[in-house]
Scaffold this active site. Structure first.
Site, PDB file in Angstrom:
ATOM      1  N   ASP A   1       1.499  -0.931   2.637  1.00 59.66           N
ATOM      2  CA  ASP A   1       2.024  -0.812   1.300  1.00 59.66           C
ATOM      3  C   ASP A   1       1.465  -1.943   0.476  1.00 59.66           C
ATOM      4  O   ASP A   1       0.700  -2.925   1.230  1.00 59.66           O
ATOM      5  CB  ASP A   1       3.528  -1.077   1.290  1.00 59.66           C
ATOM      6  CG  ASP A   1       4.503  -0.618   0.248  1.00 59.66           C
ATOM      7  OD1 ASP A   1       3.678  -0.270  -0.616  1.00 59.66           O
ATOM      8  OD2 ASP A   1       5.737  -0.542   0.230  1.00 59.66           O
ATOM      9  N   TRP A   2       1.312  -1.670  -1.056  1.00 57.81           N
ATOM     10  CA  TRP A   2       0.627  -2.564  -1.636  1.00 57.81           C
ATOM     11  C   TRP A   2       0.997  -4.007  -1.527  1.00 57.81           C
ATOM     12  O   TRP A   2       2.194  -4.272  -2.107  1.00 57.81           O
ATOM     13  CB  TRP A   2       0.563  -2.172  -2.955  1.00 57.81           C
ATOM     14  CG  TRP A   2      -0.528  -0.974  -3.460  1.00 57.81           C
ATOM     15  CD1 TRP A   2      -1.474  -1.162  -4.590  1.00 57.81           C
ATOM     16  CD2 TRP A   2      -0.904   0.031  -2.677  1.00 57.81           C
ATOM     17  NE1 TRP A   2      -2.169   0.018  -4.179  1.00 57.81           N
ATOM     18  CE2 TRP A   2      -2.035   0.482  -3.189  1.00 57.81           C
ATOM     19  CE3 TRP A   2      -0.475   0.619  -1.228  1.00 57.81           C
ATOM     20  CZ2 TRP A   2      -2.712   1.837  -2.616  1.00 57.81           C
ATOM     21  CZ3 TRP A   2      -1.127   1.857  -0.812  1.00 57.81           C
ATOM     22  CH2 TRP A   2      -2.313   2.430  -1.550  1.00 57.81           C
TER      23      TRP A   2
END
Length: 828
Positions: free
Chosen positions: A225-226
């Site tokens: 995930d970012w």
């Protein structure tokens, strides 16, 4: 798409260990790195599940907006979901996107989860089936899908750091199961979440290696995930393959150094690069040829947006059909469908009627080319046939909405919208452009930019005390006609990207405005490291009198042949980054529904939310229709249902409580950083049955425009352990209209040697029949529905002996029961 493993290894041999390591983090926010030596171009990624935004937050770059994921699951129609996946893939290819960051396979563990709209359901089997259908639809057209957020990322509170404590059986049987289904469907990427599980952050967790890559044989790419990668060596030694975003992740040069000094084995990096190259080959992004359709003509994020082609009629028709297919008729006392031929006046009531919420808040948001409100849809359906009266009613609780182009003008050009300027440290203008509204999440960066300024000339249509606001972080100010309204330094309390870059909190001030007197509103915020660029300017007129609004609505309803009252949640209530604290729609909206229902028994309450809400007036209205967040074609699709052109096809993918206090699982707040899943296997309807509680509406509930009798259940006398079981259910259409019924099958295991739910969902099939016709639904119960995870042996086992098979219309209505004998190898 057919590059062999031998060819991948040959390409790998062209790169030094350092070059290999550098391939494994992003080049930009949304792109992977290119490698000319291999003919490898950048891969472009994009949010989101309900639409394909592309690389930029810009309202001029529009995207087809589908109903929310919860609405798609409510269709119980995998063929339709697969078609919608194809529509998303077409959007991705048009925008030069290779990888779609969808579907979201986390569960509706608690009704308070703030991101329910982006997740499918409370049940692992239904979530797995719908998620797999979306994966198939997207990938059939050469765009890669991403199963996220692996794993147990089922709430938003402290989501960056929360440590979920879940027992091994529940993890395997409930939370990992939808991801296994996605892998079986061939998903190309899996996204590791922000959270930790049992003490280890997911980007370094052993679960990435096993069961994902080992037991399940996943040969794709595990992407973070970012911003979820916060360290180098432990994550690089794990099953994580790609750190996003770039170029400043903890991998990059740090990973190259770790490989060089031997703290991260070269073999680990080589396996990750092989996976990335395999994905690129499948996408047509590897080799010396011309760019593929999905890789051609990629505009930079700071380039002026290209005009969007008109939405194809077939896209609009499919999105519209999905609205009706997912809408759930929760209750109907002979009011729906409304017959346009017998209507002279229809009252459409509520702020959500005119400004229907079409999508949830957060990183998955897109800018649709248009949005059809419920009011728009009703007016279009009744044009030339009946009079439509609209009463806005009270303003919903929540923050003031961003300025829209219809409420202000650019002070420089006089055209609708706002003026965006980028200023240097001395206040000199570096760049200026007109934008459509006040929600500017990525104002264009130019060299020397120091301050973002958004100005708009307000043209009030209502006199009185307005609420004006500016949202963002850092040093901000707001002025009206040169008079300061607020100024201060507002540091971000979190580094959650959904908050910093997408949904920053607003600071508000009040000001008196008069009709016919324009006012110049100017908001400024300084750009500083760690504060993002997001700047949002909002304005809300004086709230209508809370006591007078229901009375006005009641008068309109009393004078109409039918009333449609629309209520729902706001972005303040359902949004990424926040869990809910209540399921209430608020006293003002509840009072509005009660007043309208008291004035007209032919009242339809339309609920505009992405997840469960309390409906204390549900027995007082003529009908309750759940619209979800219905996407850009919402109003037309709902009008099709309201006036009988389409049947409400939806069934609840999640159990809805009458009151929050009744729900078996409500905890989303960690204690000392930990969130225990103490309920174990008993999530959703399983928890309700365990505690012998009765909800407002069960998982699987939903009415159509006809009635059904469930007549006979046929189960084979015995089945072998580890085999699928075919169940047949005969149903009869006992109403006066053709319709569709979703036949559901549940399992129970009396006297089990291991803990089990009272019963659990195991399969379904949809059938259609004409009035009076009987039809047999054939339901395949997969072998996995009968197995359990044996912790002692760390293996799947199936108990032999007597099982119970139940069939009906919902988890709480299963009139048909039969026994099944499971034989063969197995252990308890």
């Amino acid at each position: 798409m057919g590059t062999s493993d031998e060819e991948i290894d040959r390409l790998l041999g062209k790169l030094t260990p350092r070059a290999r390591a550098l391939l494994l983090d992003g080049a930009t926010t949304w792109r992977t790195r290119a490698e000319p030596a291999l003919g490898l171009r950048e891969l472009v990624m994009s949010d989101g599940p309900a639409g394909v935004r592309g690389e930029a937050w810009d309202e001029r770059i529009t995207s087809v907006l589908l109903p929310s994921a919860s609405a798609l699951a409510a269709t119980w129609d995998e063929d339709l979901v697969e078609s919608l996946g194809g529509l998303l893939a077409a959007e991705a290819r048009r925008k030069g996107v290779d990888v779609l960051l969808a579907p979201t396979l986390n569960l509706h563990r608690s009704p308070l989860g703030g991101r329910h709209f982006e997740c499918f359901s409370e049940d692992p089997e239904l979530t797995g089936r719908v998620g797999a259908a979306l994966v198939r639809g997207v990938q059939a057209h050469g765009v890669a899908a991403t199963a996220k957020h692996y794993v147990a990322n089922d709430s938003e509170t402290d989501r960056l750091t929360v440590d979920v404590r879940v027992d091994e059986r529940a993890l395997r049987e409930v939370y990992l199961a939808p991801f296994e289904a996605a892998v079986d469907a061939g998903v190309r990427l899996v996204m590791a979440g922000y959270n930790a599980v049992d003490g280890t952050t997911m980007t370094a967790n052993a679960l990435l290696s096993d069961p994902l890559k080992g037991e399940w044989g996943f040969d794709g790419v595990v992407v973070s995930d970012w911003g979820a990668v916060r360290s180098t060596e432990d994550t690089a030694r794990s099953g994580l393959d790609l750190a996003m975003p770039g170029p400043d992740s903890p991998w990059g040069e740090a990973l190259a150094r770790a490989v060089a000094d031997g703290t991260v084995p070269e073999d680990n990096v080589d396996d990750k690069v092989r996976r990335l190259l395999r994905l690129a080959a499948w996408l047509g992004a590897l080799g010396e040829g011309e760019p593929t359709a999905s890789g051609a003509a990629r505009a930079g994020t700071e380039a002026p947006p290209a005009p969007r082609p008109a939405v194809a009629p077939r896209e609009r028709a499919l999105a519209r059909r999905a609205v009706a297919a997912g809408s759930v008729l929760l209750a109907n006392r002979g009011v729906l469908p409304l017959d346009p031929g017998h209507l002279r006046t229809v009252a459409v009531i509520g702020a959500h009627a005119a400004r229907t919420r079409t999508q949830g808040g957060g990183s998955a948001g897109v800018f649709p080319p248009h949005e059809v409100s419920v009011l728009d849809g009703v007016r279009a359906a009744l044009r030339g046939r009946a009079r439509v009266v609209h009463v806005p009613g009270p303003r919903p609780d929540g923050p003031a909405p961003p300025l829209g182009h219809d409420a202000c003008t650019d002070p420089r050009s006089g055209l609708p919208g706002v003026l965006l300027r980028m200023l240097d440290a001395d206040g000199r203008e570096l760049y200026a452009e007109r934008r459509r509204g006040g929600r500017l999440l990525e104002p264009r960066l130019v060299p020397g930019a120091h301050t973002v300024e958004i100005s708009a000339r307000l043209r009030p249509r209502t006199a009185g005390r307005w609420t004006l606001g500016v949202a963002g972080f850092g040093r901000m100010s707001l002025a009206l006609d040169g008079r300061p309204l607020l100024a201060g330094d507002f540091p971000p309390p979190t580094d959650d990207p959904a908050v910093v870059h997408v949904n920053p909190p607003a600071q508000y001030a009040g000001a008196d405005l008069a009709v016919g007197q324009d006012a110049l509103l100017v908001a400024r915020r300084e750009l500083a490291p760690g504060t993002g660029r997001a700047t949002v300017v909002s304005a809300a007129p004086p709230a209508p009198d809370a006591a007078a609004s229901p009375a006005e609505a009641a008068r309109a309803a009393a004078g109409a042949d039918a009333a449609i009252v629309v209520v729902g949640t706001t972005e303040h209530g359902e949004c990424e980054g926040y869990d809910r604290t209540t399921l209430s729609l608020g006293a003002t909206q509840n009072a509005l529904v009660r007043a309208v229902a008291a004035a007209n028994p032919r009242t339809v309450a339309v609920v505009n939310s992405g997840g469960p809400v309390e409906l204390p007036w549900r027995d007082a209205v003529g009908a309750v229709l759940l619209a979800w967040f219905p996407g850009q074609e919402g109003g037309d699709g709902l009008a099709d249902v309201l006036f009988g052109r389409a049947e409400p096809g939806g069934r609840l993918p999640t159990t809805w409580p009458a009151a929050l206090a009744d729900a078996p699982v409500t905890r989303t707040l960690p204690a000392d950083g930990r969130l225990p899943y103490d309920e174990g296997l008993h999530v959703g309807h399983r928890g309700w049955l365990r505690h012998t509680r009765v909800p407002a509406y069960w998982f699987g509930h939903g009415l159509g425009y006809t009635t059904w009798a469930h007549e006979e259940l046929t189960v084979p006398p015995r089945a072998g352990a580890g085999e699928d079981v075919t169940v047949r259910v005969r149903v009869r259409n006992t109403g006066a209209r053709s319709g569709r019924e979703v036949v559901q099958v549940y399992l129970a295991r009396p006297g089990s040697a291991v803990e089990r739910p009272v019963r659990w969902f195991a399969g379904y099939a949809a059938v259609r029949a004409r009035p009076g016709e009987s039809v047999t639904a054939t339901v395949r119960v997969p072998a996995r529905a009968l197995r359990h995870w044996c912790v002692r042996e760390r293996a799947w086992r199936t108990e032999t002996g007597r099982w119970r098979v139940l069939a009906g219309r919902s988890a709480g209505e299963v009139p048909l029961v039969a026994d099944l004998e499971v034989v063969g190898p197995g252990s308890g």
